[in-house]
Scaffold this motif. Structure first.
Motif, PDB file in Angstrom:
ATOM      1  N   VAL A 250      10.601  17.862 -50.533  1.00 24.00           N
ATOM      2  CA  VAL A 250       9.852  17.509 -51.752  1.00 24.00           C
ATOM      3  C   VAL A 250       8.374  17.857 -51.578  1.00 24.00           C
ATOM      4  O   VAL A 250       7.743  18.409 -52.484  1.00 24.00           O
ATOM      5  CB  VAL A 250      10.050  16.022 -52.108  1.00 24.00           C
ATOM      6  N   SER A 251       7.826  17.563 -50.413  1.00 23.02           N
ATOM      7  CA  SER A 251       6.413  17.844 -50.148  1.00 23.02           C
ATOM      8  C   SER A 251       6.105  19.338 -50.253  1.00 23.02           C
ATOM      9  O   SER A 251       5.084  19.731 -50.836  1.00 23.02           O
ATOM     10  CB  SER A 251       6.051  17.318 -48.758  1.00 23.02           C
TER      11      SER A 251
ATOM     12  N   ALA B  57       3.843  23.930 -53.360  1.00 24.85           N
ATOM     13  CA  ALA B  57       3.991  25.255 -53.981  1.00 24.85           C
ATOM     14  C   ALA B  57       3.563  25.252 -55.445  1.00 24.85           C
ATOM     15  O   ALA B  57       3.141  26.282 -55.969  1.00 24.85           O
ATOM     16  CB  ALA B  57       5.437  25.730 -53.853  1.00 24.85           C
ATOM     17  N   PHE B  58       3.669  24.101 -56.092  1.00 21.73           N
ATOM     18  CA  PHE B  58       3.335  24.016 -57.522  1.00 21.73           C
ATOM     19  C   PHE B  58       2.110  23.147 -57.781  1.00 21.73           C
ATOM     20  O   PHE B  58       1.914  22.667 -58.891  1.00 21.73           O
ATOM     21  CB  PHE B  58       4.539  23.468 -58.308  1.00 21.73           C
TER      22      PHE B  58
ATOM     23  N   LYS C 295      -0.456  20.887 -62.899  1.00 18.78           N
ATOM     24  CA  LYS C 295      -0.586  19.416 -62.957  1.00 18.78           C
ATOM     25  C   LYS C 295       0.422  18.769 -63.906  1.00 18.78           C
ATOM     26  O   LYS C 295       0.663  17.577 -63.820  1.00 18.78           O
ATOM     27  CB  LYS C 295      -2.008  19.025 -63.378  1.00 18.78           C
ATOM     28  N   LYS C 296       1.028  19.545 -64.796  1.00 15.02           N
ATOM     29  CA  LYS C 296       1.988  18.987 -65.746  1.00 15.02           C
ATOM     30  C   LYS C 296       3.390  18.843 -65.156  1.00 15.02           C
ATOM     31  O   LYS C 296       4.205  18.086 -65.654  1.00 15.02           O
ATOM     32  CB  LYS C 296       2.064  19.854 -67.001  1.00 15.02           C
ATOM     33  N   LEU C 297       3.677  19.574 -64.082  1.00 13.08           N
ATOM     34  CA  LEU C 297       5.005  19.570 -63.489  1.00 13.08           C
ATOM     35  C   LEU C 297       5.149  18.361 -62.570  1.00 13.08           C
ATOM     36  O   LEU C 297       4.453  18.233 -61.579  1.00 13.08           O
ATOM     37  CB  LEU C 297       5.232  20.873 -62.719  1.00 13.08           C
ATOM     38  N   HIS C 298       6.069  17.471 -62.920  1.00 13.42           N
ATOM     39  CA  HIS C 298       6.333  16.247 -62.155  1.00 13.42           C
ATOM     40  C   HIS C 298       7.354  16.580 -61.069  1.00 13.42           C
ATOM     41  O   HIS C 298       8.469  16.995 -61.369  1.00 13.42           O
ATOM     42  CB  HIS C 298       6.865  15.171 -63.113  1.00 13.42           C
ATOM     43  N   ILE C 299       6.974  16.388 -59.805  1.00  9.42           N
ATOM     44  CA  ILE C 299       7.852  16.719 -58.685  1.00  9.42           C
ATOM     45  C   ILE C 299       7.987  15.485 -57.803  1.00  9.42           C
ATOM     46  O   ILE C 299       6.988  14.932 -57.342  1.00  9.42           O
ATOM     47  CB  ILE C 299       7.297  17.899 -57.871  1.00  9.42           C
TER      48      ILE C 299
ATOM     49  N   SER D 254      13.150  30.003 -62.044  1.00 15.54           N
ATOM     50  CA  SER D 254      12.783  31.288 -61.446  1.00 15.54           C
ATOM     51  C   SER D 254      11.695  31.135 -60.388  1.00 15.54           C
ATOM     52  O   SER D 254      11.707  31.839 -59.376  1.00 15.54           O
ATOM     53  CB  SER D 254      12.303  32.260 -62.523  1.00 15.54           C
ATOM     54  N   ALA D 255      10.766  30.231 -60.613  1.00 15.97           N
ATOM     55  CA  ALA D 255       9.689  29.994 -59.642  1.00 15.97           C
ATOM     56  C   ALA D 255      10.165  29.133 -58.475  1.00 15.97           C
ATOM     57  O   ALA D 255       9.671  29.260 -57.351  1.00 15.97           O
ATOM     58  CB  ALA D 255       8.504  29.335 -60.336  1.00 15.97           C
ATOM     59  N   LEU D 256      11.132  28.256 -58.711  1.00 16.11           N
ATOM     60  CA  LEU D 256      11.610  27.330 -57.691  1.00 16.11           C
ATOM     61  C   LEU D 256      12.465  28.017 -56.627  1.00 16.11           C
ATOM     62  O   LEU D 256      12.367  27.688 -55.440  1.00 16.11           O
ATOM     63  CB  LEU D 256      12.408  26.196 -58.360  1.00 16.11           C
ATOM     64  N   VAL D 257      13.287  28.973 -57.014  1.00 11.51           N
ATOM     65  CA  VAL D 257      14.213  29.620 -56.068  1.00 11.51           C
ATOM     66  C   VAL D 257      13.473  30.227 -54.867  1.00 11.51           C
ATOM     67  O   VAL D 257      13.841  29.962 -53.711  1.00 11.51           O
ATOM     68  CB  VAL D 257      15.118  30.644 -56.786  1.00 11.51           C
TER      69      VAL D 257
END
Length: 176
Positions: free
Chosen positions: A11-12, A17-18, A22-26, A87-90
Motif C-alpha cells: 500500500v505504501s 507512486a501516486f 491528491k484526489k486518489l484515495h489509497i 492502466s497506471a496501477l499495473v
C-alpha cells in the motif's frame, strides 16, 4: 516481516507512486466487496483499496487484489477514469520492490466488475489481482493485540441518563 508488514509495504509503495494525485484515495482494505460496502465507500472515490487475500506457504506467494473504485460524472459514462487508474496501477505493481521480496508483482489480471446496479449509483469497480513472492515469513508476536472486552457509556438525553453497557467475556479456544 509479517503479512501485515507486506500488505502495508504494498500500500505504501502504491501511495508513493501516486502521491502527486491528491484526489486518489489509497489505503488497505480487509477483503472483498459487496454492493453495500461499495455504496459506503462511494464518497472516497476515486480509490485504490488493496486487500491481501491469500498466502501460500509452499512458494511464499501472496495474492492481492487492488480494488479500483471510481465514480463518474455525466460526461464519463464509460468510466474511462477507472481505466486510466488501472492502466497506471499495473506498472506500479510490476515494479514493487522490498528487501524481502523476490521480484515485483506478477501474474497481474485486471477485471471489470461493472454492474447495472453499480451504474445506478454512478460507480464502477475493477479488481486488479496480482501475486507477490516473498521470503519466508517471520514469527509474529501477538502480545500487542487489542481484544474488545466491552463498552460502557452514559448518554445524556435531555435530563435523563441512559446507560449503555456491553460486557463480553473473552474465552480462549480449547485445542484438545
Amino acid at each position: 516481516m509479517t503479512l501485515v508488514d507486506i500488505r502495508d509495504e504494498a500500500v505504501s509503495q502504491i501511495k508513493k507512486a501516486f502521491e502527486e494525485n491528491k484526489k486518489l484515495h489509497i489505503t488497505a482494505h480487509p477483503g472483498q466487496f459487496n454492493e453495500t460496502e461499495i455504496k459506503r465507500l462511494a464518497n472516497q472515490t476515486p480509490a485504490v483499496l488493496t486487500s491481501l487475500l491469500r498466502y501460500t506457504d509452499e512458494d511464499h506467494t501472496i495474492d492481492f487484489v487492488s480494488w479500483v473504485l471510481y465514480r463518474a460524472d455525466s460526461k464519463d459514462r464509460l468510466y474511462d477514469g477507472a481505466l486510466k487508474i488501472v492502466s497506471a496501477l499495473v506498472p506500479v505493481i510490476k515494479n514493487l520492490d522490498a528487501e524481502w521480496s523476490l521480484g515485483g508483482g506478477e501474474r497481474i489480471e485486471a477485471e471489470c466488475l461493472y454492474s447495472g446496479t453499480l451504474d445506478q449509483i454512478n460507480i464502477t469497480l475493477w479488481g486488479v489481482k496480482w501475486k507477490w513472492k516473498v521470503q519466508e515469513l517471520e514469527s509474529a508476536q501477538l502480545s500487542d493485540l487489542d481484544y474488545f472486552e466491552g463498552y460502557n457509556a452514559a448518554h445524556k438525553i435531555e435530563n435523563a441518563i441512559a446507560q449503555d453497557n456491553v460486557n463480553l467475556e473473552v474465552l480462549h479456544a480449547c485445542t484438545d
